[in-house]
Design an enzyme around this catalytic site. Structure first.
Site, PDB file in Angstrom:
ATOM      1  N   GLU A   1      -5.278   7.506   8.521  1.00  0.00           N
ATOM      2  CA  GLU A   1      -4.452   7.327   9.721  1.00  0.00           C
ATOM      3  C   GLU A   1      -3.151   6.702   9.228  1.00  0.00           C
ATOM      4  O   GLU A   1      -3.123   5.526   8.886  1.00  0.00           O
ATOM      5  CB  GLU A   1      -5.206   6.424  10.702  1.00  0.00           C
ATOM      6  CG  GLU A   1      -4.721   6.594  12.123  1.00  0.00           C
ATOM      7  CD  GLU A   1      -3.544   5.706  12.416  1.00  0.00           C
ATOM      8  OE1 GLU A   1      -2.396   6.190  12.239  1.00  0.00           O
ATOM      9  OE2 GLU A   1      -3.749   4.561  12.817  1.00  0.00           O
TER      10      GLU A   1
ATOM     11  N   CYS B   1       1.997   2.379  14.916  1.00  0.00           N
ATOM     12  CA  CYS B   1       2.114   3.775  14.467  1.00  0.00           C
ATOM     13  C   CYS B   1       2.308   4.705  15.653  1.00  0.00           C
ATOM     14  O   CYS B   1       2.956   5.731  15.534  1.00  0.00           O
ATOM     15  CB  CYS B   1       0.906   4.171  13.627  1.00  0.00           C
ATOM     16  SG  CYS B   1      -0.658   3.765  14.398  1.00  0.00           S
TER      17      CYS B   1
HETATM   18  P1  NDP Z   1       0.758  -0.189   3.393  1.00  0.00           P
HETATM   19  O1  NDP Z   1       0.296   1.197   3.502  1.00  0.00           O
HETATM   20  O2  NDP Z   1       1.404  -0.606   2.130  1.00  0.00           O
HETATM   21  O3  NDP Z   1      -0.501  -1.172   3.635  1.00  0.00           O
HETATM   22  C1  NDP Z   1      -1.660  -0.791   4.359  1.00  0.00           C
HETATM   23  C2  NDP Z   1      -2.905  -1.121   3.541  1.00  0.00           C
HETATM   24  O4  NDP Z   1      -2.958  -0.285   2.384  1.00  0.00           O
HETATM   25  C3  NDP Z   1      -2.919  -2.549   3.019  1.00  0.00           C
HETATM   26  O5  NDP Z   1      -4.250  -3.022   3.002  1.00  0.00           O
HETATM   27  C4  NDP Z   1      -2.388  -2.404   1.605  1.00  0.00           C
HETATM   28  O6  NDP Z   1      -2.768  -3.447   0.766  1.00  0.00           O
HETATM   29  C5  NDP Z   1      -3.017  -1.092   1.196  1.00  0.00           C
HETATM   30  N1  NDP Z   1      -2.306  -0.361   0.160  1.00  0.00           N
HETATM   31  C6  NDP Z   1      -0.972  -0.273  -0.034  1.00  0.00           C
HETATM   32  N2  NDP Z   1      -0.691   0.534  -1.064  1.00  0.00           N
HETATM   33  C7  NDP Z   1      -1.871   0.968  -1.550  1.00  0.00           C
HETATM   34  C8  NDP Z   1      -2.237   1.818  -2.630  1.00  0.00           C
HETATM   35  N3  NDP Z   1      -1.327   2.397  -3.400  1.00  0.00           N
HETATM   36  N4  NDP Z   1      -3.543   2.044  -2.842  1.00  0.00           N
HETATM   37  C9  NDP Z   1      -4.459   1.472  -2.064  1.00  0.00           C
HETATM   38  N5  NDP Z   1      -4.188   0.656  -1.033  1.00  0.00           N
HETATM   39  C10 NDP Z   1      -2.908   0.402  -0.767  1.00  0.00           C
HETATM   40  O7  NDP Z   1       1.672  -0.533   4.602  1.00  0.00           O
HETATM   41  P2  NDP Z   1       2.869  -1.605   4.624  1.00  0.00           P
HETATM   42  O8  NDP Z   1       2.325  -2.850   5.139  1.00  0.00           O
HETATM   43  O9  NDP Z   1       3.592  -1.682   3.334  1.00  0.00           O
HETATM   44  O10 NDP Z   1       3.823  -0.902   5.660  1.00  0.00           O
HETATM   45  C11 NDP Z   1       4.753   0.059   5.223  1.00  0.00           C
HETATM   46  C12 NDP Z   1       4.778   1.247   6.140  1.00  0.00           C
HETATM   47  O11 NDP Z   1       3.456   1.741   6.378  1.00  0.00           O
HETATM   48  C13 NDP Z   1       5.294   0.971   7.533  1.00  0.00           C
HETATM   49  O12 NDP Z   1       6.684   1.036   7.556  1.00  0.00           O
HETATM   50  C14 NDP Z   1       4.637   2.064   8.322  1.00  0.00           C
HETATM   51  O13 NDP Z   1       5.371   3.243   8.159  1.00  0.00           O
HETATM   52  C15 NDP Z   1       3.327   2.269   7.661  1.00  0.00           C
HETATM   53  N6  NDP Z   1       2.236   1.602   8.347  1.00  0.00           N
HETATM   54  C16 NDP Z   1       1.548   2.299   9.257  1.00  0.00           C
HETATM   55  C17 NDP Z   1       0.545   1.692   9.948  1.00  0.00           C
HETATM   56  C18 NDP Z   1      -0.222   2.416  10.953  1.00  0.00           C
HETATM   57  O14 NDP Z   1      -0.700   1.805  11.886  1.00  0.00           O
HETATM   58  N7  NDP Z   1      -0.410   3.712  10.792  1.00  0.00           N
HETATM   59  C19 NDP Z   1       0.197   0.296   9.729  1.00  0.00           C
HETATM   60  C20 NDP Z   1       0.973  -0.361   8.712  1.00  0.00           C
HETATM   61  C21 NDP Z   1       1.948   0.305   8.060  1.00  0.00           C
HETATM   62  P3  NDP Z   1      -1.746  -4.654   0.424  1.00  0.00           P
HETATM   63  O15 NDP Z   1      -1.421  -5.312   1.705  1.00  0.00           O
HETATM   64  O16 NDP Z   1      -2.530  -5.507  -0.492  1.00  0.00           O
HETATM   65  O17 NDP Z   1      -0.550  -4.008  -0.208  1.00  0.00           O
END
Ligand code: NDP
Length: 457
Positions: free
Chosen positions: A231, A265
């Site tokens: 998602e 989102c």
């Molecule tokens: P991320 O995708 O970076 O973080 C979401 C989760 O994924 C966190 O637990 C993070 O861990 C983990 N994660 C990040 N990179 C990796 C990777 N390469 N491999 C495995 N796990 C990973 O979201 P951000 O907080 O950086 O937000 C950035 C953008 O993401 C926003 O601008 C938005 O576009 C989108 N987003 C969308 C959401 C939604 O509801 N669909 C929610 C949040 C973000 P850690 O925190 O340790 O980096």
């Protein structure tokens, strides 16, 4: 990213955590396997009783856990408490409905030469859930409630900026009575995800987050041949047509764009307005966005708090600056707040063109992009003109027009004369770069099941 609680309203570091060492990750996966063996032997009634106990705990503790979320990621306390209550509802929904959703599906036994033939849903085992900070309880709960009711176990790797909410979740289900290992929080950075997902004992993964994280997890899961649900982001269109209730649309547009401080989102992000009602809509929308109260998220009456991270605020600021540099007009907001904390005000930007980043990118903050269109065809073209396809909103009182949007919008959800919201009763997920698979409803609980064909001669 450090694993820490940093108050986004002040920038103050409140608590830091060390990541779990590899041997403790290994032990947790072991407990997840033994928890799975125990859980799969329990009845739906037993699991439902535990799930209802979790709902009771959430409701009783909504003030404390709501405050914790506000301190960790800046959403208003009012919104945080509503999120806790929503989680309790989802627990009860799956407690009430899991058995029906996973009932054996009879097949035509004669046609396959059997005495009896049917399909049975069975749990897969430990599932890794990588979750984001924006709805720190709800995003995790909409995985956890169906997964546990199906008999799967959960390993939660939550976002690094919400560790205390993550720990609360890690204890909630054990306190409600679920067996040891049924649901555990692993305080680890994203660099540990590949190792965990590659472990043969972990059977599947679900992620809510950015496109980059989605690609990375899908790549590991592809190599390991494991099921995933993704998602990801969205840049939802909000189309306003001449037959719409324009004032109501502008009010709902304001709620949708500013909810969760603009970090959802499924927030409407691109407002596509027919020229016949453009001025009326924009005037009402700008007035309502300007009237929002920005301030301390712990106070009653605050509509919009800070963004969750400094990086997130800087990203939003850069996207608006890029639009302005290419000729867009800022109708309200558009300047970051002064002082400590990561503030960005409700902002409306018009005169957007395809060469601007905001045209195709998701803006994860309270910034609305408004587009003027001359026809339904043009509205559909712009609505579908991004790499995303999560939710979509259309405002019209014309039934055939509404039907056309329902059919032609490339999205996982269409809300007509309302705002996209997740409900336990409806499937939730996207198409295109917004991901695949579905959460919630019957579809959500079936995602992490083995649908076993049974033939009895
Ligand atoms: P991320 O995708 O970076 O973080 C979401 C989760 O994924 C966190 O637990 C993070 O861990 C983990 N994660 C990040 N990179 C990796 C990777 N390469 N491999 C495995 N796990 C990973 O979201 P951000 O907080 O950086 O937000 C950035 C953008 O993401 C926003 O601008 C938005 O576009 C989108 N987003 C969308 C959401 C939604 O509801 N669909 C929610 C949040 C973000 P850690 O925190 O340790 O980096």
């Amino acid at each position: 990213m450090p694993i820490a609680t940093i108050n986004p309203a002040t920038g103050e570091v409140l608590k830091k955590f060390d990541p779990l060492p590899p041997e403790q990750i290994d032990a947790a996966i072991g407990r997840s396997v033994s928890g799975f063996r125990a859980l799969r032997e329990t009845s739906f009634d037993q699991r439902a009783a535990w799930m209802r106990a979790a709902a009771d705990l959430l409701e009783a503790e909504q003030d404390d856990v709501g405050r914790l979320m506000t301190l960790e990621m800046g959403k208003t306390l009012t919104a945080a408490k509503a999120e806790v209550v929503k989680c309790a509802k989802a627990c009860r929904f799956y407690a009430d409905n899991a058995e029906g959703f996973l009932a054996d599906e009879p097949a035509d036994a004669d046609a396959v030469g059997a005495l009896r033939a049917y399909a049975r849903y069975q749990p897969l085992g430990p599932v890794l859930a990588v979750m984001p900070w924006n709805f720190p309880l709800w995003q995790a709960m909409r995985f956890a409630a169906p997964a546990l009711m199906a008999g799967n176990t959960g390993l939660l790797k939550h976002a690094s900026n919400v560790p205390q909410t993550a720990l609360y979740l890690g204890e909630l289900f054990a306190r409600a009575g679920f067996p040891e290992g049924a649901f555990q929080t692993l305080l680890v950075g994203s660099d540990a995800v590949e190792h965990i997902l590659s472990d043969p004992r972990v059977r599947a993964a679900t992620l809510t987050g950015s496109e980059n994280a989605g690609r990375s997890i899908a790549a590991v899961a592809g190599r390991e041949l494991k099921k995933t649900v993704l998602e990801l982001g969205g840049s939802d269109p909000f189309v306003v047509l001449p037959s719409a209730d324009v004032e109501r649309a502008a009010q709902v547009a304001t709620t949708s764009r500013s909810q969760n401080n603009g970090q959802s989102c499924i927030a409407a992000k691109r407002f596509i307005v027919h020229t016949d009602v453009y001025d009326r809509f924009v005037d009402a929308f700008v007035a309502a966005m300007s009237a929002l109260t920005v301030g301390d998220p712990l106070l009653d009456g605050t509509d919009v708090g800070p963004l969750a991270t400094e990086q997130g605020r800087d990203d939003v600021e850069a996207q608006v600056a890029d639009a302005v540099a290419h000729g867009a007009s800022v109708r309200c907001g558009g300047q970051r707040g002064d002082g400590a904390g990561w503030w960005y005000p409700p902002t409306v930007v018009t005169d957007l063109t395809p060469d601007m980043r905001m045209y195709a990118e998701e803006v994860f903050g309270p910034v609305a992009g408004v587009y003027r269109v001359e026809s339904v065809e043009e509205a559909i073209k712009i609505a579908n003109g991004t790499p995303y396809g999560l939710g979509s909103n259309v405002w019209t009182s014309d039934a055939p027009e509404s039907e056309r949007f329902i059919n032609e919008l490339d999205a996982g959800a269409v809300f007509v004369n309302g705002m996209v919201t997740s409900y336990p009763q409806l499937p939730f997920g996207g198409v295109k770069n917004s991901g695949y698979g579905r959460e919630l409803s019957a579809a959500g609980i079936r995602e992490f099941c083995n649908l076993k064909a049974v033939w009895v001669g």
